[in-house]
Design a protein around this motif. Sequence first.
Motif, PDB file in Angstrom:
ATOM      1  N   MET A  21       0.833  -1.203   0.000  1.00 22.89           N
ATOM      2  CA  MET A  21       0.000   0.000   0.000  1.00 22.89           C
ATOM      3  C   MET A  21       0.872   1.260   0.000  1.00 22.89           C
ATOM      4  N   ILE A  22       1.981   1.246   0.743  1.00 27.95           N
ATOM      5  CA  ILE A  22       2.903   2.393   0.734  1.00 27.95           C
ATOM      6  C   ILE A  22       3.478   2.570  -0.666  1.00 27.95           C
ATOM      7  N   GLY A  23       3.864   1.479  -1.292  1.00 33.53           N
ATOM      8  CA  GLY A  23       4.375   1.546  -2.667  1.00 33.53           C
ATOM      9  C   GLY A  23       3.343   2.077  -3.633  1.00 33.53           C
ATOM     10  N   LEU A  24       2.108   1.652  -3.462  1.00 38.38           N
ATOM     11  CA  LEU A  24       1.020   2.139  -4.319  1.00 38.38           C
ATOM     12  C   LEU A  24       0.842   3.647  -4.160  1.00 38.38           C
ATOM     13  N   VAL A  25       0.862   4.115  -2.922  1.00 39.18           N
ATOM     14  CA  VAL A  25       0.690   5.547  -2.671  1.00 39.18           C
ATOM     15  C   VAL A  25       1.836   6.335  -3.288  1.00 39.18           C
ATOM     16  N   VAL A  26       3.066   5.867  -3.106  1.00 39.23           N
ATOM     17  CA  VAL A  26       4.229   6.571  -3.665  1.00 39.23           C
ATOM     18  C   VAL A  26       4.162   6.591  -5.190  1.00 39.23           C
ATOM     19  N   LEU A  27       3.845   5.446  -5.775  1.00 40.59           N
ATOM     20  CA  LEU A  27       3.794   5.382  -7.239  1.00 40.59           C
ATOM     21  C   LEU A  27       2.589   6.113  -7.815  1.00 40.59           C
ATOM     22  N   THR A  28       1.629   6.464  -7.008  1.00 41.31           N
ATOM     23  CA  THR A  28       0.501   7.275  -7.455  1.00 41.31           C
ATOM     24  C   THR A  28       0.789   8.753  -7.273  1.00 41.31           C
ATOM     25  N   ILE A  29       1.427   9.108  -6.169  1.00 40.91           N
ATOM     26  CA  ILE A  29       1.690  10.519  -5.871  1.00 40.91           C
ATOM     27  C   ILE A  29       2.708  11.120  -6.829  1.00 40.91           C
ATOM     28  N   ILE A  30       3.740  10.376  -7.188  1.00 43.88           N
ATOM     29  CA  ILE A  30       4.784  10.928  -8.053  1.00 43.88           C
ATOM     30  C   ILE A  30       4.222  11.357  -9.413  1.00 43.88           C
ATOM     31  N   PRO A  31       3.549  10.495 -10.175  1.00 48.05           N
ATOM     32  CA  PRO A  31       2.999  10.958 -11.457  1.00 48.05           C
ATOM     33  C   PRO A  31       1.923  12.037 -11.298  1.00 48.05           C
ATOM     34  N   ALA A  32       1.125  11.932 -10.239  1.00 48.55           N
ATOM     35  CA  ALA A  32       0.079  12.936 -10.031  1.00 48.55           C
ATOM     36  C   ALA A  32       0.696  14.302  -9.748  1.00 48.55           C
ATOM     37  N   SER A  33       1.771  14.345  -8.962  1.00 41.83           N
ATOM     38  CA  SER A  33       2.406  15.629  -8.673  1.00 41.83           C
ATOM     39  C   SER A  33       3.088  16.190  -9.914  1.00 41.83           C
ATOM     40  N   ILE A  34       3.693  15.335 -10.739  1.00 46.99           N
ATOM     41  CA  ILE A  34       4.297  15.810 -11.985  1.00 46.99           C
ATOM     42  C   ILE A  34       3.214  16.370 -12.899  1.00 46.99           C
ATOM     43  N   PHE A  35       2.089  15.686 -12.982  1.00 54.00           N
ATOM     44  CA  PHE A  35       0.983  16.172 -13.813  1.00 54.00           C
ATOM     45  C   PHE A  35       0.473  17.525 -13.315  1.00 54.00           C
ATOM     46  N   MET A  36       0.268  17.652 -12.009  1.00 51.53           N
ATOM     47  CA  MET A  36      -0.246  18.911 -11.466  1.00 51.53           C
ATOM     48  C   MET A  36       0.751  20.054 -11.673  1.00 51.53           C
TER      49      MET A  36
END
Length: 76
Positions: A21-36
Amino acid sequence: MRITMSPALLRARRPYFVKNMIGLVVLTIIPASIFMYTFKFLNKDDFDDIPIPPLDEETIQQLQKEYEAEKKRGGL
């Protein structure tokens, strides 16, 4: 036919759940922050410094006719 996990399989997977779950959150936050960041950076770009050449009345009427014809065809 319903397939369920055995209690042994559930016990074997339990230690990895939090790490996954920690890995999922990290791998979701990184692309989302780059997109934003990219969205905000491109959103504040303005084109006020690009000069727009003046159009004569004949060209404006021709462009309006082309726009109306395209609109009737359903292209816009």
